[in-house]
Design an enzyme around this catalytic site. Structure first.
Site, PDB file in Angstrom:
ATOM      1  N   VAL A 108       0.879  -1.168   0.000  1.00 54.23           N
ATOM      2  CA  VAL A 108       0.000   0.000   0.000  1.00 54.23           C
ATOM      3  C   VAL A 108       0.919   1.221   0.000  1.00 54.23           C
ATOM      4  O   VAL A 108       2.091   1.114   0.401  1.00 54.23           O
ATOM      5  CB  VAL A 108      -0.906  -0.032   1.269  1.00 54.23           C
ATOM      6  N   ASN A 116       2.199  -0.897  10.527  1.00 52.82           N
ATOM      7  CA  ASN A 116       3.027  -1.289  11.680  1.00 52.82           C
ATOM      8  C   ASN A 116       2.430  -0.823  13.009  1.00 52.82           C
ATOM      9  O   ASN A 116       1.364  -0.219  13.056  1.00 52.82           O
ATOM     10  CB  ASN A 116       4.479  -0.813  11.486  1.00 52.82           C
ATOM     11  N   GLY A 117       3.149  -1.136  14.073  1.00 56.20           N
ATOM     12  CA  GLY A 117       2.690  -0.785  15.415  1.00 56.20           C
ATOM     13  C   GLY A 117       3.030   0.642  15.817  1.00 56.20           C
ATOM     14  O   GLY A 117       2.668   1.092  16.896  1.00 56.20           O
ATOM     15  N   ALA A 118       3.765   1.356  14.951  1.00 52.23           N
ATOM     16  CA  ALA A 118       4.023   2.797  15.093  1.00 52.23           C
ATOM     17  C   ALA A 118       4.942   3.191  16.248  1.00 52.23           C
ATOM     18  O   ALA A 118       5.073   4.370  16.549  1.00 52.23           O
ATOM     19  CB  ALA A 118       2.710   3.574  15.164  1.00 52.23           C
ATOM     20  N   VAL A 119       5.595   2.223  16.891  1.00 53.67           N
ATOM     21  CA  VAL A 119       6.541   2.570  17.964  1.00 53.67           C
ATOM     22  C   VAL A 119       7.684   3.388  17.366  1.00 53.67           C
ATOM     23  O   VAL A 119       8.234   3.019  16.324  1.00 53.67           O
ATOM     24  CB  VAL A 119       7.117   1.300  18.615  1.00 53.67           C
ATOM     25  N   VAL A 250       6.900  -3.148 -10.092  1.00 55.73           N
ATOM     26  CA  VAL A 250       8.115  -3.021 -10.905  1.00 55.73           C
ATOM     27  C   VAL A 250       8.666  -4.418 -11.170  1.00 55.73           C
ATOM     28  O   VAL A 250       8.830  -5.219 -10.242  1.00 55.73           O
ATOM     29  CB  VAL A 250       9.159  -2.143 -10.191  1.00 55.73           C
ATOM     30  N   HIS A 502      10.518  -7.073  12.010  1.00 54.02           N
ATOM     31  CA  HIS A 502      11.611  -6.136  11.779  1.00 54.02           C
ATOM     32  C   HIS A 502      12.701  -6.745  10.907  1.00 54.02           C
ATOM     33  O   HIS A 502      13.886  -6.628  11.233  1.00 54.02           O
ATOM     34  CB  HIS A 502      12.226  -5.702  13.121  1.00 54.02           C
ATOM     35  N   GLY A 530      15.112  -0.296   4.555  1.00 53.32           N
ATOM     36  CA  GLY A 530      15.671  -1.100   5.641  1.00 53.32           C
ATOM     37  C   GLY A 530      16.651  -2.163   5.184  1.00 53.32           C
ATOM     38  O   GLY A 530      17.381  -2.722   6.012  1.00 53.32           O
ATOM     39  N   HIS A 540      13.056  -0.706  17.472  1.00 55.25           N
ATOM     40  CA  HIS A 540      12.216  -0.902  16.288  1.00 55.25           C
ATOM     41  C   HIS A 540      12.836  -0.054  15.178  1.00 55.25           C
ATOM     42  O   HIS A 540      13.396   1.012  15.452  1.00 55.25           O
ATOM     43  CB  HIS A 540      10.791  -0.451  16.574  1.00 55.25           C
TER      44      HIS A 540
END
Ligand code: FAD
Ligand code: NAG
Ligand code: NAG
Ligand code: NAG
Ligand code: NAG
Ligand code: NAG
Ligand code: NAG
Ligand code: NAG
Length: 565
Positions: A108, A116-119, A250, A502, A530, A540
């Protein structure tokens, strides 16, 4: 094919490099985080109109998906295995009871930052300094990367939680703040951690996260998610030199005539996921931000990787770079779950994180036992990574996180091994870009990983056994009281392994990209995600990846395009 004289082609991701790259220098009065007096974005600088940017994203926009916006547990848990997930599954994990791992990755606009968990937290300074000292990434160290994270961040101190404002950015696009999670934490878990030899933290974002704290999350003051798509892109969506193409996968990089023995990209080919139609677009610089599985996949589909993997699939070698897709690291987890006593609930948004280092987690004897295990590198751990892990251990860099989840009826305090030794890999198994890569996380391959995770599982029970927790807990669910001996804990850790989501490292500094983020053996293909992080940091990763995006933007903006083609 459409031509852009100075074109950035970027796969959209957490970073949305295109936007930071082109617009970080101008007055973008984006979404504001209220409740503080932070300055506006710089307003006196001008746009670099020489650049035109195209972002190619495999997924849809996601702006109308309420479960992306809402950070409550039920909403986040509703996202995996829907259209916003790549639905990846690992091969059976040989050292973890042959379990397969369902590996959620955002499919998306905004990538995994949408799901994600937004930490929002940083690791020990040494974990980033080692990029420079152990992996040769000149210019990438705690000082530069933490400054770059601050550029991305707009921190608001909230709910009277103590923090050091100097550790945070206060005018970047990504908003973050805290919420207090209630008496189970303030009167139960925190005193129990202290009574077990742990410590409190006043702020985990200054280069030493040790201790327990109400860690910030990337959210607006109204508690909805702040992530790359709504915080970097949306405020700048009207720019005429920016185009986002959604629902396109792609399939490969297109190559021109090589220069001084280096491959020169001329554009990319992509497949419309709705119509199946193939198209191409040309560009002067290709920036891959397709994530830990997508980036090596696109490289291999384009002939950049290990010839033994590519050639049998009919892909000819453009750059012989066997490290592509190797060095896949992931942080394994185990479980601690207890049912809450009646009358108590643990709902809300706040995650409460306790970080422990080798010296708080282990007794002196255990420290030595783990040290011995740390000397034995599993087969696919590089010498540089091994040296880095030893340096982190000796520096007492945090090695385990206990992650406190809000969950209405339970106390969940999830132990995560932060610095695993095990390394797997992710590779294509087909020349067809719509076929998923195959990957092995090699979870718990290293006896060191098993040892530390087992000690973490034992310690989680110790927290829950303190007198402070008595009023709040009705009974342990996991590991469960049948698990008592060291051997039983070891079996439990292997059979109940999970992941922190992660994964990192498949296009690492020093083996796939150089310190300019350029893919070795090419003149104008860069990786900004990453994948470049060589070894798991004690945190994180998303704050670090935003920092990478900011730093890469500054670096690439300073390089004339003509230097690459
Ligand atoms: C469930 C979950 C919980 C997490 N919780 C946290 C947390 O609380 N805190 C934290 O810091 N981190 C967390 N993370 C990790 C963090 O979100 C990721 O590490 C980070 O978002 C990765 O960023 P990236 O840019 O490397 O890749 P991604 O964000 O995954 O971006 C890759 C993008 O490229 C697109 N793409 C891939 N291949 C192609 C292709 N061939 N063509 C076109 N587009 C393509 C993808 O659709 C995606 O948009 C979590 C992750 C998950 C999944
Ligand atoms: C998110 O969903 C929860 C229910 O899970 C609801 O209580 C809460 O109000 C929602 N939050 C927002 C900001 O919409
Ligand atoms: C993931 O699975 C869901 C449910 O089957 C499906 O709707 C979605 O399209 C899948 N995602 C992708 C990227 O194929
Ligand atoms: C895992 O699978 C392999 C191959 O099928 C088998 O030999 C092995 O015994 C299995 N291990 C466990 C713990 O089930
Ligand atoms: C913050 O502290 C002030 C002063 O002590 C108090 O009035 C207020 O209620 C507190 N707010 C929260 C959210 O705890
Ligand atoms: C929350 O705040 C953000 C940023 O100001 C805004 O875009 C969003 O629409 C708000 N959402 C709700 C549910 O109020
Ligand atoms: C280790 O690397 C080799 C190639 O170098 C690869 O074939 C093998 O699958 C890797 N092992 C794991 C667990 O990923
Ligand atoms: C690639 O795979 C998809 C899905 O299996 C299939 O529909 C498509 O025809 C394949 N493309 C080619 C070129 O073989």
């Amino acid at each position: 094919m459409p031509f852009h004289n100075t074109l950035f082609v970027s796969l959209v991701s957490t970073i949305l490099l295109g936007y930071t790259n082109i617009w970080y220098n101008i007055d973008i009065r984006g979404l504001r985080c209220e409740n503080d007096n932070s300055p506006d974005f710089p307003s006196e600088v001008s746009e670099n109109s020489a650049n035109t940017v195209i972002v190619l994203e495999a997924g849809a926009s996601g702006f109308d998906n309420p479960n992306i916006a809402n950070l409550s547990g039920p909403s986040i848990q509703a996202l995996p295995l829907t259209s916003v997930d790549w639905n990846y599954t690992s091969i059976p994990q040989k050292y973890a009871a042959n379990q397969t791992i369902q590996m959620t990755r955002g499919h998306v606009l905004g990538g995994s930052s949408a799901v994600n968990g937004a930490v929002f937290v940083r690791p020990n300074a040494i974990d980033i300094d080692l990029w420079e000292t152990a992996f040769g990434a000149t210019g990438w160290n705690w000082q530069t990367v933490s400054a770059s994270i601050k550029k991305a961040e707009h921190f608001s101190a909230t709910d009277n939680v103590t923090s050091y404002l100097s550790f945070h950015g206060t005018s970047g696009p990504i908003c973050d703040s805290q919420r207090t999670p209630g008496v189970i934490w303030s009167e139960g878990v925190i005193p129990s951690v202290l009574a077990s030899g742990g410590q409190t933290s006043i702020d985990q974002n200054g280069g030493n996260p040790s201790g327990i704290w109400y860690t910030p999350k990337a959210m607006f003051p109204n508690s909805t998610r702040s992530y790359s798509a709504n915080s970097y892109y949306l405020p700048n969506a009207g720019r005429s030199n920016l185009e986002v193409i959604l629902d396109v996968t792609v399939s490969r990089i297109l190559w021109g005539k090589s220069k001084n023995g280096k491959a020169v990209a001329t554009g990319v080919e992509y497949i419309n996921t709705i119509t199946g139609k193939t198209s191409t677009v040309s560009g002067d610089r290709i920036i891959l931000s397709a994530g830990v599985f997508g980036t090596p996949q696109v490289l291999e589909l384009s002939g950049v990787g290990n010839p033994k993997i590519m050639n049998p699939l009919g892909i000819s070698t453009v750059v012989n770079l066997p490290a592509v897709g190797e060095n896949l690291a992931e942080q394994p987890t185990t479980k601690y779950v207890a049912t809450l006593a009646s009358g108590y609930t643990n709902a809300g948004l706040q995650l409460t994180l306790n970080y422990e280092s080798p010296r708080t987690l282990l007794t002196p004897l255990e420290w030595l036992e783990a040290w011995e295990l740390l000397q034995v590198a599993p087969p696919n751990l590089s010498a540089a990574s091994h040296a880095a892990l030893i340096a982190m251990y000796l520096a007492d860099s945090v090695i385990v996180e206990f992650m406190g989840f809000p969950n209405p009826a339970d106390l969940i305090f999830l132990p995560i091994l932060l610095h695993p030794m095990s390394r797997g890999s992710s590779h294509i198994v087909s020349a067809n870009a719509t076929h998923a890569p195959s990957f092995d996380l090699a979870l718990l391959e290293s006896p060191f990983d098993v040892y530390i995770l087992k000690k973490a599982a034992i310690r989680a029970r110790r927290f829950a056994s303190q007198s402070y927790m008595k009023p709040f807990l009705a009974g342990e669910v996991s590991p469960g009281t049948a698990v008592q001996t060291d051997a039983q804990f070891e079996a439990f850790v292997k059979s109940a392994v999970g992941v922190a989501y992660h994964p990192l490292g498949t296009a690492s500094f020093g083996s796939v990209v150089d310190s300019t983020l350029r893919v070795m053996g090419t003149t104008n293909v860069f990786v900004v995600d990453g994948s470049i992080i060589p070894t798991e940091p004690g945190s994180h990763p998303s704050s670090i990846i935003y920092g990478i995006g900011e730093q890469a933007a500054t670096m690439l903006n300073a390089r004339p395009l003509s230097s690459d083609v």
